[in-house]
Design an enzyme around this catalytic site. Structure first.
Site, PDB file in Angstrom:
ATOM      1  N   TYR A  88       0.792  -1.225   0.000  1.00 47.48           N
ATOM      2  CA  TYR A  88       0.000   0.000   0.000  1.00 47.48           C
ATOM      3  C   TYR A  88       0.832   1.287   0.000  1.00 47.48           C
ATOM      4  O   TYR A  88       0.270   2.376  -0.093  1.00 47.48           O
ATOM      5  CB  TYR A  88      -0.933   0.026   1.225  1.00 47.48           C
ATOM      6  CG  TYR A  88      -2.219  -0.735   1.027  1.00 47.48           C
ATOM      7  CD1 TYR A  88      -2.223  -2.125   0.952  1.00 47.48           C
ATOM      8  CD2 TYR A  88      -3.435  -0.077   0.914  1.00 47.48           C
ATOM      9  CE1 TYR A  88      -3.401  -2.829   0.780  1.00 47.48           C
ATOM     10  CE2 TYR A  88      -4.622  -0.767   0.745  1.00 47.48           C
ATOM     11  CZ  TYR A  88      -4.597  -2.142   0.680  1.00 47.48           C
ATOM     12  OH  TYR A  88      -5.777  -2.822   0.505  1.00 47.48           O
ATOM     13  N   LYS A 136       2.337 -15.382   3.337  1.00 46.10           N
ATOM     14  CA  LYS A 136       2.616 -16.171   2.129  1.00 46.10           C
ATOM     15  C   LYS A 136       4.122 -16.409   2.064  1.00 46.10           C
ATOM     16  O   LYS A 136       4.775 -16.143   1.055  1.00 46.10           O
ATOM     17  CB  LYS A 136       2.082 -15.400   0.906  1.00 46.10           C
ATOM     18  CG  LYS A 136       1.989 -16.190  -0.385  1.00 46.10           C
ATOM     19  CD  LYS A 136       1.023 -17.348  -0.355  1.00 46.10           C
ATOM     20  CE  LYS A 136       1.208 -18.223  -1.585  1.00 46.10           C
ATOM     21  NZ  LYS A 136       0.537 -19.531  -1.456  1.00 46.10           N
ATOM     22  N   ASP A 163      -3.630 -18.610   1.515  1.00 45.47           N
ATOM     23  CA  ASP A 163      -4.553 -19.394   0.679  1.00 45.47           C
ATOM     24  C   ASP A 163      -5.250 -20.458   1.529  1.00 45.47           C
ATOM     25  O   ASP A 163      -6.466 -20.649   1.450  1.00 45.47           O
ATOM     26  CB  ASP A 163      -3.842 -19.990  -0.552  1.00 45.47           C
ATOM     27  CG  ASP A 163      -2.502 -20.644  -0.232  1.00 45.47           C
ATOM     28  OD1 ASP A 163      -2.034 -20.565   0.922  1.00 45.47           O
ATOM     29  OD2 ASP A 163      -1.906 -21.251  -1.155  1.00 45.47           O
ATOM     30  N   ASP A 182      -6.835  -6.641   4.145  1.00 44.64           N
ATOM     31  CA  ASP A 182      -7.946  -6.059   3.377  1.00 44.64           C
ATOM     32  C   ASP A 182      -8.816  -7.176   2.799  1.00 44.64           C
ATOM     33  O   ASP A 182     -10.037  -7.180   2.953  1.00 44.64           O
ATOM     34  CB  ASP A 182      -7.382  -5.185   2.249  1.00 44.64           C
ATOM     35  CG  ASP A 182      -8.488  -4.633   1.375  1.00 44.64           C
ATOM     36  OD1 ASP A 182      -9.481  -4.134   1.929  1.00 44.64           O
ATOM     37  OD2 ASP A 182      -8.375  -4.722   0.133  1.00 44.64           O
ATOM     38  N   ASP A 217     -12.951  -8.765   3.954  1.00 44.29           N
ATOM     39  CA  ASP A 217     -14.177  -8.818   3.128  1.00 44.29           C
ATOM     40  C   ASP A 217     -14.716 -10.250   3.145  1.00 44.29           C
ATOM     41  O   ASP A 217     -15.925 -10.470   3.224  1.00 44.29           O
ATOM     42  CB  ASP A 217     -13.903  -8.385   1.684  1.00 44.29           C
ATOM     43  CG  ASP A 217     -14.224  -6.903   1.442  1.00 44.29           C
ATOM     44  OD1 ASP A 217     -14.019  -6.092   2.370  1.00 44.29           O
ATOM     45  OD2 ASP A 217     -14.691  -6.564   0.331  1.00 44.29           O
TER      46      ASP A 217
HETATM   47  C1  IPM Z   1     -10.668  -0.884   3.056  1.00 47.61           C
HETATM   48  C2  IPM Z   1     -10.657  -0.449   1.611  1.00 47.61           C
HETATM   49  C3  IPM Z   1      -9.394   0.337   1.278  1.00 47.61           C
HETATM   50  C4  IPM Z   1      -8.196  -0.570   1.531  1.00 47.61           C
HETATM   51  C5  IPM Z   1      -9.373   0.904  -0.157  1.00 47.61           C
HETATM   52  C6  IPM Z   1     -10.529   1.855  -0.385  1.00 47.61           C
HETATM   53  C7  IPM Z   1      -8.092   1.553  -0.520  1.00 47.61           C
HETATM   54  O1  IPM Z   1     -10.823  -1.535   0.772  1.00 47.61           O
HETATM   55  O2  IPM Z   1     -10.569  -0.033   3.947  1.00 47.61           O
HETATM   56  O3  IPM Z   1     -10.831  -2.078   3.318  1.00 47.61           O
HETATM   57  O4  IPM Z   1      -7.813  -1.348   0.650  1.00 47.61           O
HETATM   58  O5  IPM Z   1      -7.639  -0.489   2.616  1.00 47.61           O
HETATM   59 MN    MN Z   2     -11.326  -3.355   1.794  1.00 50.16          MN
END
Ligand code: IPM
Ligand code: MN
Ligand code: NAD
Length: 353
Positions: free
Chosen positions: A139, A190, A223, A247, A251
């Protein structure tokens, strides 16, 4: 008397505005009902501001947040009218990197059986916390283009991992585990493929683990983690990982909680202002329609209350969120028919008792 806590409010873009509007109502209700000394400072930052006057994240706003505020509530950033995403990066990374908020704490807790998507599992099987490194990794935007736009184009993003950076996030995760009675810690990396960068992660993690003999310390490749967390999330308690994997797996984790509308987060360091945001983005597909689930923001405010020293409030807000799901007074992503505003009203009414 407790010192007034100053909270910066940044709704941002898309559904960020809708969920933060409910978040503000929740904060105002807490101030009124519980008498918490909260002062809200509103900032007009995001795509609208950028498109209006070209400003993304001015130094004076940053200065106020860093030196005068105790917490920042951010909705989400990202707007189809700004395809470069420059404003979102400037603001979000300006806060995370600029304020050195190296701990991105993302609880993956399923609050109700109805939200559990896995066959044969209940909500009790999903209760872990991800510590995402938040200031390094891929990042950092170190890299560049060479021969851009030609058939020989090269694009590079460097993945930066420092001993200091890895050590401090591992230590924060272990300290959290001890403080919260969590017994097991996983490092997710990884290191089989990333023989330098993630070898550092694995080695550093197990060195620090020796200082915490009461915690069972384990390793999983990312993985395998993705497979195992779907197969049996109950094996995870605290997970520490790099910025990018953190990140992605949160999700995936959100899907185990009932979706992105249920996933909360805090970006912090041991002292100073901390940034609180739901894990989800600006969701342009549903923005402006009153369909956004504000419960991730309510849970995020719960985390903020703990950080600000208002103990017991996070648990109370979590119970209210659970009650909203139980009563079906929730948005359609979590099986209800209510709108964003209505869910916010339910939460505020419950705070009032
Ligand atoms: C998060 C988002 C951000 C990240 C994006 C918007 C850059 O996906 O906060 O999870 O990758 O950190
Ligand atoms: Mn995210
Ligand atoms: P997203 O999280 O915005 O949406 C993914 C899906 O989940 C969409 O279908 C959306 O409708 C749904 N969803 C998300 N939050 C919801 C909620 N509260 N209630 C109901 N449904 C919800 O991710 P995306 O579509 O990949 O990204 C959209 C924009 O948001 C992009 O510009 C991205 O960069 C940005 N983004 C910002 C942040 C942040 O500011 N922290 C986080 C993630 C994505």
């Amino acid at each position: 008397m407790t010192k007034t806590k100053k909270i910066a409010i940044l709704p941002g873009d898309g559904i960020g505005k809708e969920v933060v509007a409910e978040g503000v109502r929740v904060l105002e209700t807490l101030r009124e009902v519980r008498g918490y000394p909260l002062e809200l400072v509103h900032f007009d930052l995001g795509a609208d501001r950028y498109l209006r006057d070209g400003i993304t994240f001015p130094d004076d706003a940053r200065g106020v947040m860093e030196h005068e505020c105790d917490a920042i509530l951010l909705g989400a950033l990202g707007d189809p009218r700004v395809p470069s995403n420059v404003h979102a990066r400037d603001i979000l990374f300006g806060l995370r990197f600029g304020l050195d908020l190296y701990c991105n704490v993302r609880p993956v807790i399923c609050l109700h059986d109805r939200l559990m998507p896995l066959k044969g599992r209940t909500s009790k099987d999903c209760n872990f916390v991800v510590f995402r490194e938040n200031t390094e990794g891929i990042y950092v935007s170190i890299g560049g283009h060479f021969k851009k736009g030609t058939p020989d184009e090269i694009a590079i993003n460097e993945d930066i991992n420092t001993r200091k950076g890895v050590e401090r996030i591992c230590r924060a995760a272990f300290d959290y585990a001890v403080a919260h009675g969590r017994r097991r810690m996983h490092v997710v990396d990884k290191s089989n493929a990333m023989a330098q960068a993630h070898e550092l992660w694995k080695r550093c993690f197990f060195e620090i683990a020796r200082e915490y003999p009461q915690i069972e310390s384990r390793h999983q490749f990312v993985d395998a983690f993705c497979m195992n967390v779907v197969r049996d999330p109950s094996q995870f308690d605290v997970v520490v990982t790099c910025n990018l994997f953190g990140d992605i797996i949160t999700d995936l984790g959100a899907a185990l909680q009932g979706g992105l509308g249920m996933a909360a987060s805090m970006n912090a360091r041991p002292h100073g202002v901390a940034l609180f945001e739901p894990v989800h983005g600006s969701a342009p597909d549903i923005a402006g329609k009153g369909l956004a689930n504000p419960l991730a923001t309510v849970l995020t405010i719960g985390m903020m209350m703990t950080r600000l020293g208002f103990t017991g409030e996070e648990q109370r807000l979590t119970e209210i969120v659970r009650a909203s799901i139980e009563a079906g007074i929730c948005t359609r992503d979590v099986g209800g028919t209510a709108g964003t505003r209505e869910v916010g009203e339910f939460v505020c009414a419950r705070i009032r008792g």
